[in-house]
Motif scaffolding. Structure first.
Motif, PDB file in Angstrom:
ATOM      1  N   GLU A  76     -30.561 -12.289  38.449  1.00 28.52           N
ATOM      2  CA  GLU A  76     -29.193 -11.784  38.301  1.00 28.52           C
ATOM      3  C   GLU A  76     -29.210 -10.368  37.725  1.00 28.52           C
ATOM      4  O   GLU A  76     -28.458  -9.494  38.180  1.00 28.52           O
ATOM      5  CB  GLU A  76     -28.386 -12.724  37.396  1.00 28.52           C
ATOM      6  CG  GLU A  76     -26.956 -12.302  37.189  1.00 28.52           C
ATOM      7  CD  GLU A  76     -26.134 -12.282  38.469  1.00 28.52           C
ATOM      8  OE1 GLU A  76     -25.162 -11.511  38.533  1.00 28.52           O
ATOM      9  OE2 GLU A  76     -26.465 -13.026  39.411  1.00 28.52           O
ATOM     10  N   ALA A  77     -30.050 -10.122  36.736  1.00 31.79           N
ATOM     11  CA  ALA A  77     -30.139  -8.786  36.135  1.00 31.79           C
ATOM     12  C   ALA A  77     -30.643  -7.766  37.162  1.00 31.79           C
ATOM     13  O   ALA A  77     -30.138  -6.644  37.234  1.00 31.79           O
ATOM     14  CB  ALA A  77     -31.053  -8.817  34.920  1.00 31.79           C
ATOM     15  N   ARG A  79     -30.292  -7.929  40.398  1.00 33.95           N
ATOM     16  CA  ARG A  79     -29.209  -7.699  41.344  1.00 33.95           C
ATOM     17  C   ARG A  79     -28.177  -6.741  40.762  1.00 33.95           C
ATOM     18  O   ARG A  79     -27.754  -5.792  41.414  1.00 33.95           O
ATOM     19  CB  ARG A  79     -28.529  -9.033  41.711  1.00 33.95           C
ATOM     20  CG  ARG A  79     -27.466  -8.912  42.801  1.00 33.95           C
ATOM     21  CD  ARG A  79     -26.655 -10.175  42.949  1.00 33.95           C
ATOM     22  NE  ARG A  79     -25.919 -10.556  41.763  1.00 33.95           N
ATOM     23  CZ  ARG A  79     -24.803  -9.924  41.327  1.00 33.95           C
ATOM     24  NH1 ARG A  79     -24.323  -8.904  41.981  1.00 33.95           N
ATOM     25  NH2 ARG A  79     -24.187 -10.338  40.233  1.00 33.95           N
ATOM     26  N   LEU A  80     -27.820  -6.959  39.517  1.00 32.30           N
ATOM     27  CA  LEU A  80     -26.850  -6.099  38.858  1.00 32.30           C
ATOM     28  C   LEU A  80     -27.385  -4.673  38.715  1.00 32.30           C
ATOM     29  O   LEU A  80     -26.684  -3.702  39.014  1.00 32.30           O
ATOM     30  CB  LEU A  80     -26.502  -6.669  37.479  1.00 32.30           C
ATOM     31  CG  LEU A  80     -25.490  -5.881  36.654  1.00 32.30           C
ATOM     32  CD1 LEU A  80     -24.149  -5.808  37.383  1.00 32.30           C
ATOM     33  CD2 LEU A  80     -25.324  -6.527  35.291  1.00 32.30           C
ATOM     34  N   LYS A  83     -27.490  -2.892  42.063  1.00 31.85           N
ATOM     35  CA  LYS A  83     -26.148  -2.447  42.440  1.00 31.85           C
ATOM     36  C   LYS A  83     -25.778  -1.190  41.656  1.00 31.85           C
ATOM     37  O   LYS A  83     -25.223  -0.241  42.214  1.00 31.85           O
ATOM     38  CB  LYS A  83     -25.132  -3.557  42.187  1.00 31.85           C
ATOM     39  CG  LYS A  83     -23.716  -3.189  42.608  1.00 31.85           C
ATOM     40  CD  LYS A  83     -22.734  -4.287  42.282  1.00 31.85           C
ATOM     41  CE  LYS A  83     -21.323  -3.968  42.693  1.00 31.85           C
ATOM     42  NZ  LYS A  83     -20.824  -2.674  42.328  1.00 31.85           N
ATOM     43  N   MET A  84     -26.098  -1.173  40.382  1.00 34.10           N
ATOM     44  CA  MET A  84     -25.800   0.010  39.563  1.00 34.10           C
ATOM     45  C   MET A  84     -26.549   1.240  40.084  1.00 34.10           C
ATOM     46  O   MET A  84     -25.987   2.334  40.174  1.00 34.10           O
ATOM     47  CB  MET A  84     -26.164  -0.239  38.100  1.00 34.10           C
ATOM     48  CG  MET A  84     -25.316  -1.263  37.414  1.00 34.10           C
ATOM     49  SD  MET A  84     -26.027  -1.662  35.828  1.00 34.10           S
ATOM     50  CE  MET A  84     -24.646  -1.293  34.780  1.00 34.10           C
TER      51      MET A  84
END
Length: 97
Positions: A76-77, A79-80, A83-84
């Motif tokens: 999840e990190a 992916r985040l 995206k950033m």
């Protein structure tokens, strides 16, 4: 005497023709090499940008794996953070336009 002078002029004219042909070939060759150099420099610039992006992503992924205690949180990190990074790259591209 006049015949010798005429012969010399003809030899000089022939040599000038050869020199002109060689000059033309060299000029064309130089232009081609300059085009190749420009293309290579553009490719170097593109690759440099790509390397910087990959290094940023690598740092973010390392940070994400260090922060996240388990694989699900790490995913999840990542992916985040990915995206950033994409959003930041888009902003930079817009600023450069």
């Amino acid at each position: 005497m006049a015949q010798q002078l005429q012969d010399q002029v003809e030899r000089i004219a022939a040599k000038c023709g050869v020199l002109l042909e060689k000059y033309t070939l060299l000029r064309d060759s130089k232009a081609a090499v300059e085009r190749e150099l420009a293309e290579a420099l553009e490719q170097v610039a593109r690759l440099r940008v790509e390397v910087e992006q990959l290094q940023r992503e690598n740092r973010m992924l390392r940070l994400a794996s260090a922060i996240a205690p388990d694989s699900e949180s790490a995913t999840e990190a990542r992916r985040l953070l990915s995206k950033m990074v994409r959003d930041i790259d888009k902003c930079i591209a817009q600023l450069n336009s």
